[in-house]
Design a protein around this motif. Structure first.
Motif, PDB file in Angstrom:
ATOM      1  N   SER A 146      25.841   1.656  -0.587  1.00 38.75           N
ATOM      2  CA  SER A 146      27.280   1.401  -0.650  1.00 38.75           C
ATOM      3  C   SER A 146      28.084   2.514   0.022  1.00 38.75           C
ATOM      4  O   SER A 146      29.285   2.387   0.205  1.00 38.75           O
ATOM      5  CB  SER A 146      27.728   1.283  -2.112  1.00 38.75           C
ATOM      6  OG  SER A 146      27.681   2.561  -2.729  1.00 38.75           O
ATOM      7  N   ILE A 147      27.464   3.624   0.380  1.00 35.38           N
ATOM      8  CA  ILE A 147      28.242   4.785   0.837  1.00 35.38           C
ATOM      9  C   ILE A 147      28.801   4.585   2.251  1.00 35.38           C
ATOM     10  O   ILE A 147      29.982   4.827   2.503  1.00 35.38           O
ATOM     11  CB  ILE A 147      27.392   6.073   0.762  1.00 35.38           C
ATOM     12  CG1 ILE A 147      27.071   6.382  -0.711  1.00 35.38           C
ATOM     13  CG2 ILE A 147      28.156   7.249   1.368  1.00 35.38           C
ATOM     14  CD1 ILE A 147      26.177   7.586  -0.927  1.00 35.38           C
ATOM     15  N   SER A 148      27.985   4.085   3.166  1.00 32.26           N
ATOM     16  CA  SER A 148      28.488   3.903   4.540  1.00 32.26           C
ATOM     17  C   SER A 148      29.502   2.752   4.580  1.00 32.26           C
ATOM     18  O   SER A 148      29.250   1.673   4.048  1.00 32.26           O
ATOM     19  CB  SER A 148      27.320   3.585   5.474  1.00 32.26           C
ATOM     20  OG  SER A 148      27.826   3.056   6.675  1.00 32.26           O
TER      21      SER A 148
ATOM     22  N   LEU B  77      33.110   9.520  -1.322  1.00 31.71           N
ATOM     23  CA  LEU B  77      32.259  10.558  -1.891  1.00 31.71           C
ATOM     24  C   LEU B  77      30.817  10.270  -1.426  1.00 31.71           C
ATOM     25  O   LEU B  77      30.535   9.190  -0.902  1.00 31.71           O
ATOM     26  CB  LEU B  77      32.308  10.529  -3.424  1.00 31.71           C
ATOM     27  CG  LEU B  77      33.448  11.320  -4.089  1.00 31.71           C
ATOM     28  CD1 LEU B  77      34.806  10.771  -3.726  1.00 31.71           C
ATOM     29  CD2 LEU B  77      33.265  11.334  -5.604  1.00 31.71           C
ATOM     30  N   ALA B  78      29.939  11.219  -1.615  1.00 40.30           N
ATOM     31  CA  ALA B  78      28.526  10.994  -1.310  1.00 40.30           C
ATOM     32  C   ALA B  78      27.731  11.724  -2.383  1.00 40.30           C
ATOM     33  O   ALA B  78      27.122  12.768  -2.130  1.00 40.30           O
ATOM     34  CB  ALA B  78      28.184  11.499   0.079  1.00 40.30           C
ATOM     35  N   CYS B  79      27.771  11.176  -3.603  1.00 41.81           N
ATOM     36  CA  CYS B  79      27.109  11.851  -4.727  1.00 41.81           C
ATOM     37  C   CYS B  79      25.612  11.907  -4.467  1.00 41.81           C
ATOM     38  O   CYS B  79      25.015  10.897  -4.082  1.00 41.81           O
ATOM     39  CB  CYS B  79      27.389  11.102  -6.023  1.00 41.81           C
ATOM     40  SG  CYS B  79      29.142  10.931  -6.328  1.00 41.81           S
ATOM     41  N   LYS B  80      25.037  13.064  -4.728  1.00 42.54           N
ATOM     42  CA  LYS B  80      23.621  13.222  -4.409  1.00 42.54           C
ATOM     43  C   LYS B  80      22.739  12.353  -5.295  1.00 42.54           C
ATOM     44  O   LYS B  80      21.590  12.122  -4.975  1.00 42.54           O
ATOM     45  CB  LYS B  80      23.225  14.696  -4.517  1.00 42.54           C
ATOM     46  CG  LYS B  80      23.857  15.531  -3.408  1.00 42.54           C
ATOM     47  CD  LYS B  80      23.372  16.956  -3.388  1.00 42.54           C
ATOM     48  CE  LYS B  80      23.960  17.675  -2.191  1.00 42.54           C
ATOM     49  NZ  LYS B  80      23.706  19.114  -2.197  1.00 42.54           N
TER      50      LYS B  80
HETATM   51  S1  SF4 Z   1      29.352   4.979  -5.035  1.00 48.39           S
HETATM   52 FE1  SF4 Z   1      27.847   6.598  -5.074  1.00 48.39          FE
HETATM   53  S2  SF4 Z   1      28.717   8.161  -3.762  1.00 48.39           S
HETATM   54 FE2  SF4 Z   1      30.400   6.823  -4.317  1.00 48.39          FE
HETATM   55  S3  SF4 Z   1      31.316   7.776  -6.142  1.00 48.39           S
HETATM   56 FE3  SF4 Z   1      29.822   6.268  -6.823  1.00 48.39          FE
HETATM   57  S4  SF4 Z   1      27.992   7.479  -7.154  1.00 48.39           S
HETATM   58 FE4  SF4 Z   1      29.349   8.680  -5.853  1.00 48.39          FE
END
Ligand code: SF4
Ligand code: SF4
Length: 302
Positions: free
Chosen positions: A41-43, A31-34
């Motif tokens: 942690s996203i990449s 996911l890439a929550c805004k």
């Molecule tokens: S790590 Fe960030 S992008 Fe991934 S689910 Fe959690 S809040 Fe969303």
């Protein structure tokens, strides 16, 4: 040798499950929550972060870069990512940690040593190990191996996840997990996709299947004004939770804040977040009372 890409290991964590815990943060999220508080942690790859405020212009990084990828500018040191291979040599010599590498491959044996070192605190507090992220289910083989090792040692195991994965993965992980902490973000799938980059059909159906197992589940709902705090969304969330098998009557509400903005900037603005607001205390009380009307106890924090 199985390795996992991990970006942080936090000792003495007290909000990631019962007791005192060691929390292992995987790097990589589907996911890439805004509003993500851990944009680093996203990449699912190693990254480099630069904090110009910490930079004292020692230029050791420039001297130590084998690829000549760094340049001093009026705005600090700039990296040419066309030639930087993320070797980390600049971060190694930076005296102020203005450069930091995000993510390292850690073998299971090394991870287990770190976990074993904290075991005394688990015993005393009823704590254990929490696997978080990013998304731990993206690293299923490594995660399952680590969970099994923790199980052999009788450590309490928590997986903090979005449940966005293949159902087989979720159910296999469930065999080696005592408690799931699951984020429920927003019930409308189109809105879920707008704010997190994926729809929620798979997440909701996985949760329904997971609820049929013996695993304990605590739902955690980030409260973000304008995204998921409407009466309609809270009602739909409560109806979904009540539709699940088992006793799922306790949830945690996590009012959103913007502490990650600085991190987004240090990552080069590539994933810059919007500004998100938490609901007011009065709005939060109203949300709690809607859940109460559905027989669900909602607690702020956790
Ligand atoms: S790590 Fe960030 S992008 Fe991934 S689910 Fe959690 S809040 Fe969303
Ligand atoms: S990570 Fe390696 S290649 Fe990239 S700028 Fe630093 S020293 Fe140079």
């Amino acid at each position: 040798m199985t390795t996992g890409l991990i970006f942080d290991i936090k000792k003495f964590a007290i909000n990631d499950g019962p007791g005192i815990r060691l929390t292992v943060f995987f790097k990589g999220c589907n996911l890439a929550c805004k509003w993500c508080h851990n944009p680093e942690s996203i990449s699912p790859k190693v990254q480099k972060m630069y904090n110009a405020k910490k930079c004292i212009g020692a230029v050791k990084c420039i001297e130590n870069c084998p690829n000549d990828a760094l340049k001093m500018t009026s705005e600090g040191i700039v990296t040419d990512y066309n030639i930087c291979n993320l070797c980390g040599k600049c971060a190694e010599v930076c005296p102020t940690k203005a450069f930091e590498m995000l993510g390292s491959e850690i073998p299971i044996s090394e991870l287990m040593k770190k976990i074993d070192n904290e075991a005394i605190f688990f015993d005393q507090s009823g704590g254990g190990v929490t696997f978080s992220g990013g998304e731990p289910l993206m690293h299923a083989d490594y995660l399952i191996e680590a969970l099994k090792e923790c199980g052999k040692r009788m450590y309490h195991r928590v997986v903090d996840t979005t449940a966005f994965a293949k159902l087989e993965t979720v159910l296999e992980v469930a065999k080696h997990t005592e408690l799931f902490l699951i984020d429920l973000k927003v019930m409308d799938s189109a809105k879920h996709k707008e704010f997190t980059a994926v729809g929620n059909e798979k997440i909701l159906s996985n949760i329904m299947e997971l609820a049929k197992t013996n695993c304990e589940i605590i739902f955690r709902i980030p409260l973000i004004k304008g995204v998921n705090t409407s009466e309609e969304n809270i009602r739909e969330t409560a109806i979904f939770i009540n539709s699940l098998e088992g006793n799922r009557k306790a949830i945690n509400l996590l009012p959103c804040h913007n502490i990650a903005e600085n991190k987004h900037m240090k990552l080069g603005n590539l994933t810059k977040s919007n500004v998100f607001e938490a609901p007011s205390n009065i709005e939060t009380e109203k949300i709690i009372s809607i859940f109460e009307n559905f027989g669900i106890t909602a607690t702020v924090g956790g």
